[in-house]
Design a protein around this motif. Structure first.
Motif, PDB file in Angstrom:
ATOM      1  N   HIS A   1      13.252  -5.136   2.724  1.00  0.00           N
ATOM      2  CA  HIS A   1      13.539  -3.889   3.551  1.00  0.00           C
ATOM      3  C   HIS A   1      14.897  -4.033   4.499  1.00  0.00           C
ATOM      4  N   GLY A   2      15.404  -5.140   4.036  1.00  0.00           N
ATOM      5  CA  GLY A   2      16.886  -5.419   4.865  1.00  0.00           C
ATOM      6  C   GLY A   2      16.534  -5.616   6.381  1.00  0.00           C
TER       7      GLY A   2
ATOM      8  N   LEU B   1       6.886   0.250   6.820  1.00  0.00           N
ATOM      9  CA  LEU B   1       6.707  -1.318   7.028  1.00  0.00           C
ATOM     10  C   LEU B   1       6.062  -1.567   8.351  1.00  0.00           C
ATOM     11  N   SER B   2       6.690  -1.153   9.581  1.00  0.00           N
ATOM     12  CA  SER B   2       5.854  -1.286  10.845  1.00  0.00           C
ATOM     13  C   SER B   2       4.648  -1.086  10.799  1.00  0.00           C
TER      14      SER B   2
ATOM     15  N   SER C   1       0.566  -1.124   0.075  1.00  0.00           N
ATOM     16  CA  SER C   1      -0.017  -0.129   0.056  1.00  0.00           C
ATOM     17  C   SER C   1       0.882   1.119   0.060  1.00  0.00           C
ATOM     18  N   TRP C   2       0.277   2.387  -0.161  1.00  0.00           N
ATOM     19  CA  TRP C   2       1.072   3.826   0.060  1.00  0.00           C
ATOM     20  C   TRP C   2       1.871   3.986   1.309  1.00  0.00           C
ATOM     21  N   LEU C   3       1.640   3.098   2.252  1.00  0.00           N
ATOM     22  CA  LEU C   3       2.340   3.103   3.432  1.00  0.00           C
ATOM     23  C   LEU C   3       3.820   2.549   3.256  1.00  0.00           C
ATOM     24  N   ILE C   4       3.815   1.863   2.175  1.00  0.00           N
ATOM     25  CA  ILE C   4       5.296   1.263   1.746  1.00  0.00           C
ATOM     26  C   ILE C   4       6.069   2.181   1.087  1.00  0.00           C
TER      27      ILE C   4
ATOM     28  N   PRO D   1       9.935  -4.050  -6.280  1.00  0.00           N
ATOM     29  CA  PRO D   1      10.139  -5.522  -6.054  1.00  0.00           C
ATOM     30  C   PRO D   1       8.963  -6.326  -5.436  1.00  0.00           C
ATOM     31  N   ILE D   2       8.180  -5.660  -4.470  1.00  0.00           N
ATOM     32  CA  ILE D   2       7.118  -6.418  -3.892  1.00  0.00           C
ATOM     33  C   ILE D   2       6.051  -6.794  -4.965  1.00  0.00           C
TER      34      ILE D   2
END
Length: 290
Positions: free
Chosen positions: A136-137, A228-229, A22-25, A32-33
């Motif tokens: 996201h490492g 991501l959190s 979503s736009w949160l990412i 890549p997702i």
């Protein structure tokens, strides 16, 4: 049908139960997702195709794997993901695990008990979250809580779709042992309304799924990437709401889904909660090793 791409149903990320990038990412992580999602969606549509024979499905899944590993260029989704993995120095491991799950969908139609279902989820669900964490490492120390959340999301989907899966594909993810204990007949899944025994069985499985979500409580709070959190926090909250619905509703005759307005409200609630209370102090004493 000579390509997996031809099996696509048209279903996309907006049709899923839970947010997909979503736009949160962050923008840099979204391509890549989405490449991973398109590959997985293609493989899923192959495994669930109502007109393909099992041998044809397995052949197309093999073709997707060959494209992922660089042995074939006929599948656009596989070629795209292969390129993305190379560009970001990511392993194909998680995509290969999911292909294993889709092959299982073609060849295995029943699961004896909860442990067998968890084994399936270790290939069908857990690799999705692990891949996102890798993008996201994030630390692999997060994998156990990721796995609990992803397994819960998978089982929620299974419970929501238990009637449709049985009627369309003769596939039953509800553990047979739980069905026997509750006095459920397989034919109950093909009815227009759940029997009292099936309702008891599904409610019990929803309770077990809620325990998985309890195990996943520390997940969002221990992710270093703030965006991501938040995304994981929203997904966890939506899953908790769906589990509550599954405890009491009949998925054969009632809608057991979260509408867009409610999902948006959940997102806002998570954002406000993080702003007011901070990210980590909501789960005292449950910091994970890094």
């Amino acid at each position: 049908m000579d390509s997996a791409a031809s099996a696509r149903t048209g279903k996309g990320s907006r049709d899923e139960n839970f947010p997909v990038a979503s736009w949160l990412i962050a923008d840099r992580h979204r391509p890549p997702i989405m490449a991973f999602y398109d590959f997985v969606r293609t493989a899923d549509d192959v495994a669930d195709h109502p007109e393909l024979a099992p041998a044809e499905k397995l052949g197309l899944l093999d073709q997707l794997e060959a494209g992922l590993l660089g042995d074939d260029d006929r599948e656009p989704a596989a070629v795209k993901l292969r390129s993305v993995l190379a560009d970001h120095d990511l392993s194909p491991r998680h995509a290969l695990d999911l292909l294993h799950a889709f092959r299982t969908d073609v060849t295995k139609l029943r699961y004896e008990d909860w442990d067998a279902l968890m084994e399936y989820c270790s290939f069908s669900a857990m690799p999705v979250g692990r891949y996102v964490l890798d993008v996201h490492g994030e630390s692999q120390a997060l994998w156990p809580v990721n796995d609990a959340l992803c397994a819960a999301l998978q089982i929620i989907n299974h419970l929501q779709d238990c009637g449709e899966d049985y009627q369309a594909l003769d596939r039953i993810y509800v553990p047979l042992k739980d069905m026997r204990i509750a006095g459920v007949e397989i034919s109950d899944l093909g009815q227009g309304q759940a029997s009292p025994a099936l309702l008891r069985c599904l409610s019990g499985l929803a309770v077990r799924t809620e325990r998985l979500l309890d195990d996943a409580n520390p997940f969002a709070w221990n992710i270093r990437d703030g965006r991501l959190s938040l995304e994981v926090g929203v997904i966890h909250s939506l899953a908790l709401q769906l589990v509550q619905l599954l405890k009491h509703r009949d998925p054969l005759s009632q809608r057991v889904h979260i509408g867009k307005a409610r999902a948006f409200g959940t997102m806002i609630a998570v954002l406000v909660g993080r702003t007011r209370f901070g990210r980590r102090n909501r789960v005292p004493g449950r910091r994970l090793p890094t």
